[in-house]
Design a protein around this motif. Structure first.
Motif, short mmCIF file in Angstrom:
data_model
loop_
_atom_site.label_atom_id
_atom_site.label_comp_id
_atom_site.label_asym_id
_atom_site.label_seq_id
_atom_site.Cartn_x
_atom_site.Cartn_y
_atom_site.Cartn_z
N ARG A 6 4.96 -6.38 2.36
CA ARG A 6 4.53 -5.33 1.71
C ARG A 6 4.87 -5.29 0.17
O ARG A 6 4.29 -5.00 -0.69
CB ARG A 6 5.20 -4.02 2.36
CG ARG A 6 4.68 -2.63 1.59
CD ARG A 6 5.40 -1.30 2.18
NE ARG A 6 5.49 -0.18 1.78
CZ ARG A 6 4.23 0.50 1.78
NH1 ARG A 6 3.29 0.30 2.47
NH2 ARG A 6 4.21 1.94 1.10
N SER A 7 6.26 -5.54 -0.18
CA SER A 7 6.74 -5.83 -1.49
C SER A 7 5.93 -6.98 -2.29
O SER A 7 5.54 -6.75 -3.55
CB SER A 7 8.16 -6.21 -1.74
OG SER A 7 8.66 -7.40 -0.85
N ALA A 8 5.44 -8.01 -1.62
CA ALA A 8 4.92 -9.06 -2.26
C ALA A 8 3.40 -8.55 -2.61
O ALA A 8 2.87 -8.70 -3.43
CB ALA A 8 4.72 -10.34 -1.25
N LEU A 9 2.68 -7.56 -1.80
CA LEU A 9 1.43 -7.17 -1.94
C LEU A 9 1.56 -6.04 -2.94
O LEU A 9 0.60 -6.06 -3.86
CB LEU A 9 0.98 -6.35 -0.65
CG LEU A 9 -0.42 -5.83 -0.62
CD1 LEU A 9 -1.46 -6.68 -1.00
CD2 LEU A 9 -0.71 -5.29 0.71
N ILE A 10 2.48 -5.32 -2.91
CA ILE A 10 2.43 -4.13 -3.91
C ILE A 10 2.58 -4.96 -5.32
O ILE A 10 1.94 -4.50 -6.46
CB ILE A 10 3.69 -2.95 -3.84
CG1 ILE A 10 3.24 -2.27 -2.53
CG2 ILE A 10 3.99 -2.27 -5.02
CD1 ILE A 10 4.50 -1.39 -1.90
#
Length: 150
Positions: A6-10
């Motif tokens: 999630r953090s990489a996507l955001i």
């Protein structure tokens, strides 16, 4: 295939904002006027896309370099050599006006995607890497295309 964290996507999607913003200011004169007044001419249209694109290609060279550190022997040497291509491409090929610079950035990001795939194929990038990179590269290329083809 593993899901993109999630953090990489955001953070990856947040990194596309300057490209999208530049495209939006090219197709919306009102938004361009707002951007010019609020941020200055350097942060609208092709100007933000081109300067930020150079930064991102250089950044991605560093990411690929980091992947190369996971390799050994000839593959490591090849990885290090390949990893500097995006930064060198940006340095030597981006200039000469907004259309040619934009086209060269498009080619640079497509070439970067091929390098991403190679590092991923070698097992040096995370399993989810290509899922993220295809999404981000598509958004970047479409955004840059607005500047080139409008």
């Amino acid at each position: 295939m593993n899901a993109v964290p999630r953090s990489a996507l955001i953070l990856g999607l947040a990194g596309v904002i300057p490209f999208l913003w530049g495209a939006l200011t090219l197709i919306s004169p009102g938004l361009a006027d707002f951007g010019q007044d609020a941020f200055g001419p350097r942060f609208i249209g092709p100007y933000v896309q081109l300067s930020y694109g150079i930064v991102i290609l250089a950044f991605m060279s560093g990411v690929l370099w980091g992947f190369a550190t996971k390799a050994t022997g000839p593959r490591a040497a090849t990885g290090y050599g390949l990893s500097v291509i995006p930064a060198l491409w940006a340095f030597f090929m981006v200039g000469g006006g907004p259309v040619s610079a934009g086209m060269n950035l498009i080619f640079g990001f497509i070439g970067l995607l091929l390098l991403d795939w190679q590092f991923w194929r070698w097992g040096l990038a995370p399993q989810w890497w290509m899922q993220l990179r295809v999404l981000l590269t598509s958004l970047v290329v479409i955004s840059l295309g607005v500047g080139v083809f409008l």
